[in-house]
Design a protein around this motif. Structure first.
Motif, PDB file in Angstrom:
ATOM      1  N   GLY A   1     -17.863   7.292  -4.593  1.00 39.77           N
ATOM      2  CA  GLY A   1     -18.459   6.415  -5.589  1.00 39.77           C
ATOM      3  C   GLY A   1     -18.155   4.943  -5.450  1.00 39.77           C
ATOM      4  O   GLY A   1     -18.481   4.152  -6.343  1.00 39.77           O
ATOM      5  N   ALA A   2     -17.560   4.518  -4.319  1.00 46.50           N
ATOM      6  CA  ALA A   2     -17.307   3.091  -4.123  1.00 46.50           C
ATOM      7  C   ALA A   2     -18.619   2.330  -4.009  1.00 46.50           C
ATOM      8  O   ALA A   2     -19.605   2.846  -3.472  1.00 46.50           O
ATOM      9  CB  ALA A   2     -16.467   2.872  -2.868  1.00 46.50           C
ATOM     10  N   CYS A   3     -18.628   1.102  -4.509  1.00 45.63           N
ATOM     11  CA  CYS A   3     -19.824   0.256  -4.444  1.00 45.63           C
ATOM     12  C   CYS A   3     -19.746  -0.740  -3.302  1.00 45.63           C
ATOM     13  O   CYS A   3     -20.518  -1.699  -3.259  1.00 45.63           O
ATOM     14  CB  CYS A   3     -20.010  -0.499  -5.762  1.00 45.63           C
ATOM     15  SG  CYS A   3     -20.509   0.559  -7.116  1.00 45.63           S
ATOM     16  N   GLY A   4     -18.835  -0.526  -2.387  1.00 40.62           N
ATOM     17  CA  GLY A   4     -18.725  -1.407  -1.242  1.00 40.62           C
ATOM     18  C   GLY A   4     -17.496  -1.066  -0.432  1.00 40.62           C
ATOM     19  O   GLY A   4     -16.585  -0.384  -0.915  1.00 40.62           O
ATOM     20  N   PHE A   5     -17.497  -1.511   0.822  1.00 36.53           N
ATOM     21  CA  PHE A   5     -16.358  -1.262   1.708  1.00 36.53           C
ATOM     22  C   PHE A   5     -16.230  -2.475   2.613  1.00 36.53           C
ATOM     23  O   PHE A   5     -17.114  -2.758   3.421  1.00 36.53           O
ATOM     24  CB  PHE A   5     -16.587   0.001   2.538  1.00 36.53           C
ATOM     25  CG  PHE A   5     -15.363   0.495   3.261  1.00 36.53           C
ATOM     26  CD1 PHE A   5     -14.653   1.598   2.796  1.00 36.53           C
ATOM     27  CD2 PHE A   5     -14.910  -0.141   4.410  1.00 36.53           C
ATOM     28  CE1 PHE A   5     -13.521   2.052   3.453  1.00 36.53           C
ATOM     29  CE2 PHE A   5     -13.772   0.299   5.074  1.00 36.53           C
ATOM     30  CZ  PHE A   5     -13.082   1.402   4.595  1.00 36.53           C
ATOM     31  N   LEU A   6     -15.140  -3.215   2.460  1.00 37.61           N
ATOM     32  CA  LEU A   6     -14.916  -4.428   3.233  1.00 37.61           C
ATOM     33  C   LEU A   6     -13.602  -4.356   3.989  1.00 37.61           C
ATOM     34  O   LEU A   6     -12.642  -3.741   3.527  1.00 37.61           O
ATOM     35  CB  LEU A   6     -14.858  -5.656   2.320  1.00 37.61           C
ATOM     36  CG  LEU A   6     -16.114  -6.070   1.552  1.00 37.61           C
ATOM     37  CD1 LEU A   6     -15.813  -7.337   0.761  1.00 37.61           C
ATOM     38  CD2 LEU A   6     -17.281  -6.292   2.482  1.00 37.61           C
ATOM     39  N   LEU A   7     -13.564  -5.007   5.137  1.00 44.16           N
ATOM     40  CA  LEU A   7     -12.307  -5.218   5.830  1.00 44.16           C
ATOM     41  C   LEU A   7     -11.683  -6.503   5.293  1.00 44.16           C
ATOM     42  O   LEU A   7     -12.399  -7.419   4.890  1.00 44.16           O
ATOM     43  CB  LEU A   7     -12.542  -5.333   7.336  1.00 44.16           C
ATOM     44  CG  LEU A   7     -13.149  -4.087   7.993  1.00 44.16           C
ATOM     45  CD1 LEU A   7     -13.359  -4.340   9.481  1.00 44.16           C
ATOM     46  CD2 LEU A   7     -12.273  -2.865   7.769  1.00 44.16           C
ATOM     47  N   LYS A   8     -10.360  -6.567   5.295  1.00 41.79           N
ATOM     48  CA  LYS A   8      -9.685  -7.715   4.695  1.00 41.79           C
ATOM     49  C   LYS A   8      -9.952  -9.016   5.435  1.00 41.79           C
ATOM     50  O   LYS A   8      -9.751 -10.096   4.882  1.00 41.79           O
ATOM     51  CB  LYS A   8      -8.182  -7.446   4.602  1.00 41.79           C
ATOM     52  CG  LYS A   8      -7.829  -6.428   3.530  1.00 41.79           C
ATOM     53  CD  LYS A   8      -6.332  -6.224   3.414  1.00 41.79           C
ATOM     54  CE  LYS A   8      -6.019  -5.207   2.323  1.00 41.79           C
ATOM     55  NZ  LYS A   8      -4.573  -4.909   2.220  1.00 41.79           N
ATOM     56  N   ASP A   9     -10.409  -8.922   6.693  1.00 43.71           N
ATOM     57  CA  ASP A   9     -10.712 -10.143   7.437  1.00 43.71           C
ATOM     58  C   ASP A   9     -12.187 -10.518   7.354  1.00 43.71           C
ATOM     59  O   ASP A   9     -12.673 -11.326   8.145  1.00 43.71           O
ATOM     60  CB  ASP A   9     -10.288  -9.990   8.901  1.00 43.71           C
ATOM     61  CG  ASP A   9     -11.022  -8.860   9.627  1.00 43.71           C
ATOM     62  OD1 ASP A   9     -11.868  -8.189   8.988  1.00 43.71           O
ATOM     63  OD2 ASP A   9     -10.748  -8.640  10.820  1.00 43.71           O
ATOM     64  N   SER A  10     -12.910  -9.947   6.371  1.00 51.06           N
ATOM     65  CA  SER A  10     -14.346 -10.228   6.250  1.00 51.06           C
ATOM     66  C   SER A  10     -14.628 -11.660   5.815  1.00 51.06           C
ATOM     67  O   SER A  10     -15.733 -12.164   6.013  1.00 51.06           O
ATOM     68  CB  SER A  10     -14.991  -9.268   5.242  1.00 51.06           C
ATOM     69  OG  SER A  10     -14.958  -7.946   5.716  1.00 51.06           O
ATOM     70  N   GLY A  11     -13.654 -12.318   5.184  1.00 45.80           N
ATOM     71  CA  GLY A  11     -13.831 -13.702   4.781  1.00 45.80           C
ATOM     72  C   GLY A  11     -14.189 -13.855   3.316  1.00 45.80           C
ATOM     73  O   GLY A  11     -14.658 -12.913   2.673  1.00 45.80           O
ATOM     74  N   PRO A  12     -13.988 -15.056   2.769  1.00 50.49           N
ATOM     75  CA  PRO A  12     -14.202 -15.297   1.341  1.00 50.49           C
ATOM     76  C   PRO A  12     -15.645 -15.148   0.893  1.00 50.49           C
ATOM     77  O   PRO A  12     -15.899 -14.694  -0.221  1.00 50.49           O
ATOM     78  CB  PRO A  12     -13.694 -16.730   1.139  1.00 50.49           C
ATOM     79  CG  PRO A  12     -13.693 -17.351   2.491  1.00 50.49           C
ATOM     80  CD  PRO A  12     -13.422 -16.242   3.456  1.00 50.49           C
ATOM     81  N   VAL A  13     -16.609 -15.542   1.728  1.00 52.19           N
ATOM     82  CA  VAL A  13     -18.019 -15.459   1.320  1.00 52.19           C
ATOM     83  C   VAL A  13     -18.418 -14.010   1.086  1.00 52.19           C
ATOM     84  O   VAL A  13     -19.019 -13.668   0.065  1.00 52.19           O
ATOM     85  CB  VAL A  13     -18.939 -16.103   2.383  1.00 52.19           C
ATOM     86  CG1 VAL A  13     -20.406 -15.850   2.026  1.00 52.19           C
ATOM     87  CG2 VAL A  13     -18.686 -17.600   2.472  1.00 52.19           C
ATOM     88  N   LEU A  14     -18.060 -13.135   2.032  1.00 50.12           N
ATOM     89  CA  LEU A  14     -18.429 -11.731   1.894  1.00 50.12           C
ATOM     90  C   LEU A  14     -17.678 -11.080   0.736  1.00 50.12           C
ATOM     91  O   LEU A  14     -18.208 -10.192   0.059  1.00 50.12           O
ATOM     92  CB  LEU A  14     -18.147 -10.985   3.200  1.00 50.12           C
ATOM     93  CG  LEU A  14     -19.100  -9.820   3.522  1.00 50.12           C
ATOM     94  CD1 LEU A  14     -20.538 -10.291   3.567  1.00 50.12           C
ATOM     95  CD2 LEU A  14     -18.715  -9.179   4.838  1.00 50.12           C
ATOM     96  N   LEU A  15     -16.445 -11.510   0.502  1.00 52.48           N
ATOM     97  CA  LEU A  15     -15.661 -10.962  -0.607  1.00 52.48           C
ATOM     98  C   LEU A  15     -16.350 -11.239  -1.941  1.00 52.48           C
ATOM     99  O   LEU A  15     -16.512 -10.335  -2.767  1.00 52.48           O
ATOM    100  CB  LEU A  15     -14.252 -11.556  -0.606  1.00 52.48           C
ATOM    101  CG  LEU A  15     -13.299 -11.013  -1.675  1.00 52.48           C
ATOM    102  CD1 LEU A  15     -12.928  -9.565  -1.372  1.00 52.48           C
ATOM    103  CD2 LEU A  15     -12.042 -11.876  -1.758  1.00 52.48           C
ATOM    104  N   THR A  16     -16.762 -12.485  -2.147  1.00 51.13           N
ATOM    105  CA  THR A  16     -17.432 -12.825  -3.408  1.00 51.13           C
ATOM    106  C   THR A  16     -18.804 -12.166  -3.501  1.00 51.13           C
ATOM    107  O   THR A  16     -19.214 -11.731  -4.577  1.00 51.13           O
ATOM    108  CB  THR A  16     -17.568 -14.349  -3.557  1.00 51.13           C
ATOM    109  OG1 THR A  16     -18.221 -14.901  -2.405  1.00 51.13           O
ATOM    110  CG2 THR A  16     -16.206 -14.997  -3.696  1.00 51.13           C
TER     111      THR A  16
END
Length: 214
Positions: free
Chosen positions: A99-114
């Motif tokens: 049920g996660a609404c996303g999956f990011l790596l920690k080095d994805s950067g601030p733009v992708l995080l927001t």
């Protein structure tokens, strides 16, 4: 409307970094920080965040178990985006299936995080572009380009190809020498034409239609 975010990560420096990035956005507020899965559940019940950024490997209770526990609340559960250093397909599938609404790596950067926080709040899913491309390589072989492709302009077709190649919006803007706003406008038009809910479905359409090669 301000998006209320809870951070769950066992590393204080990561929480601080994410808090600084998100706190700089006018529409996002970090309302709490948890250092493990148990505390994430407790603070989620106390603070009622809209979105939880959840690490996977944490003491006492890992992020995937905490995700499943949160989702027992059904529609009342916050949206969860998994943010981790572990680039493992098994984690991706388990997180999304839980049920996660996303999956990011920690080095994805601030733009992708927001972007991931806003996408989750809107009910969409955002997966790190590099992971998206790798996962889509396992999809069935490309078919003939569907009729929907004829509805795309030449520039929109370029944008679709770059999305399928794993580029972020900022990278697409740089590659095409256009503004970030122009890229977002193109993506909105593409989503409408392809009936795609997010960039993951745009990439999937591109791979399945034969616009990009495996």
């Amino acid at each position: 409307m301000t998006i209320r975010v809870l951070l769950a990560d066992d590393q204080a420096m990561v929480r601080t970094g994410f808090s600084l990035i998100l706190g700089a956005e006018d529409d996002i507020e970090v309302v709490g920080e948890a250092k493990d899965g148990v505390q994430a559940l407790e603070l989620s019940r106390q603070l009622n965040p809209d979105v939880v950024l959840m690490d996977i490997r944490m003491p006492r209770m890992d992020g995937l178990q905490a995700l499943r526990e949160l989702n027992r609340a059904g529609a009342a559960a916050p949206k969860v985006v998994v943010v981790t250093t572990f680039d493992d397909d098994a984690y991706v599938y388990e997180a999304l299936n839980s049920g996660a609404c996303g999956f990011l790596l920690k080095d994805s950067g601030p733009v992708l995080l927001t972007e991931a926080v806003r996408a989750a709040h809107s009910g969409e899913a955002l997966v790190s572009p590099a992971i998206t491309v790798r996962l889509l390589r396992g999809i069935q072989p490309p078919r003939t380009v569907s009729p929907a492709a004829s509805d795309l302009s030449s520039r929109e077709t370029e944008v679709v190809r770059l999305v399928a190649d794993g580029m972020t919006n900022a990278e697409i803007a740089a590659a095409l020498f256009v503004s970030l706003g122009t890229v977002k406008t193109h993506l909105g038009n593409i989503q409408t034409k392809l009936a795609a809910r997010n960039r993951v479905e745009i990439a999937l359409w591109a791979w399945r239609s034969g616009l990009v090669d495996g």
